[in-house]
Write an enzyme that holds these catalytic residues in place. Structure first.
Site, PDB file in Angstrom:
ATOM      1  N   CYS A 173       0.810  -1.215   0.000  1.00 41.42           N
ATOM      2  CA  CYS A 173       0.000   0.000   0.000  1.00 41.42           C
ATOM      3  C   CYS A 173       0.842   1.263   0.000  1.00 41.42           C
ATOM      4  O   CYS A 173       0.467   2.270  -0.599  1.00 41.42           O
ATOM      5  CB  CYS A 173      -0.972   0.006   1.181  1.00 41.42           C
ATOM      6  SG  CYS A 173      -0.204  -0.237   2.804  1.00 41.42           S
ATOM      7  N   HIS A 179      -1.436   0.696   7.498  1.00 41.39           N
ATOM      8  CA  HIS A 179      -2.117   0.856   6.210  1.00 41.39           C
ATOM      9  C   HIS A 179      -1.807   2.257   5.696  1.00 41.39           C
ATOM     10  O   HIS A 179      -1.448   3.151   6.474  1.00 41.39           O
ATOM     11  CB  HIS A 179      -3.628   0.664   6.364  1.00 41.39           C
ATOM     12  CG  HIS A 179      -4.369   0.686   5.063  1.00 41.39           C
ATOM     13  ND1 HIS A 179      -3.989  -0.077   3.993  1.00 41.39           N
ATOM     14  CD2 HIS A 179      -5.460   1.408   4.645  1.00 41.39           C
ATOM     15  CE1 HIS A 179      -4.807   0.136   2.983  1.00 41.39           C
ATOM     16  NE2 HIS A 179      -5.708   1.040   3.354  1.00 41.39           N
ATOM     17  N   ASP A 237      -8.601   4.992  -1.414  1.00 43.20           N
ATOM     18  CA  ASP A 237      -8.026   3.805  -0.777  1.00 43.20           C
ATOM     19  C   ASP A 237      -8.201   2.633  -1.737  1.00 43.20           C
ATOM     20  O   ASP A 237      -9.321   2.221  -2.036  1.00 43.20           O
ATOM     21  CB  ASP A 237      -8.730   3.534   0.554  1.00 43.20           C
ATOM     22  CG  ASP A 237      -8.134   2.358   1.323  1.00 43.20           C
ATOM     23  OD1 ASP A 237      -7.304   1.623   0.745  1.00 43.20           O
ATOM     24  OD2 ASP A 237      -8.497   2.178   2.498  1.00 43.20           O
TER      25      ASP A 237
END
Length: 205
Positions: A20, A74, A90
């Protein structure tokens, strides 16, 4: 949702599962290349805590009806063009891409009040231009002791800065005064980036 999106479709974005931090770096890079005038309004946001156990809901990797998962950290992308128009991009959420800030935070993080203190979420918010310059990862965190990959890496070369080989830990760290950007609790994060459209509206008497 009607707005001039930075990324028209999620399919237009670079994405590799479990990377990510690099996915968001690529989003920042894309804005710099295609919409440079918007870069100053964009942010990379890391979510973690001291124990690296942060629950997030509505995640593709989540389980159950609520799609909850506990990550060590994250990262997501934010575009904040106007006080009440902050958007979250996202690539790992089951929510729309993008989602308005308030909806994203409400459904993804819910509240810290029902969580044990060790699961409270903290947020490191880094301006996109700073993230492009300072982020560096040789992907060592994704290798097992024998050198094999925990998850297959992106096909492009590692993102390396001119001054550091691997500084991912500085971004995941949620200690104030260490690392780039600013660190917020969940409530502080909301206070800084959510402005109700009704705030500041004066009514004629």
């Amino acid at each position: 949702m009607t707005t001039d999106f930075l990324f028209p479709k999620i399919a237009d974005c670079s994405y590799v599962s479990c990377y990510c931090e690099e996915n968001v770096w690529k989003l920042c890079e894309q804005v710099k290349r295609t919409r440079p005038e918007e870069l100053s309004k964009c942010y990379a946001v890391f979510v973690s805590n001291e124990g690296r156990t942060v629950p997030l809901w509505r995640q593709k990797a989540g389980r159950g009806d609520d799609q909850v998962v506990i990550w060590d950290y994250h990262v997501f992308f934010m575009h904040n063009p106007l006080p009440n128009r902050c958007l979250v991009f996202d690539l790992d959420t089951t929510l729309p891409f993008p989602t308005y800030f308030h909806k994203y935070v409400t459904e993804t993080f819910r509240s810290d009040l029902a969580l044990r203190p060790e699961h409270h979420r903290f947020f490191r918010v880094i301006p996109a231009d700073t993230y492009l310059i300072e982020f560096s990862s040789d992907r060592r965190h994704m290798r097992r002791p024998d050198g094999s990959w925990i998850k297959p890496p992106p096909s492009y070369p590692p993102i390396l800065s001119n001054t550091n080989l691997h500084c991912l830990g500085d971004f995941i760290c949620m200690s104030a005064g260490k690392g780039p950007g600013a660190v917020y609790s969940l409530s502080e994060f909301v206070q800084n980036f959510y402005k109700s459209p009704h705030v500041g509206v004066q009514q004629n008497k």
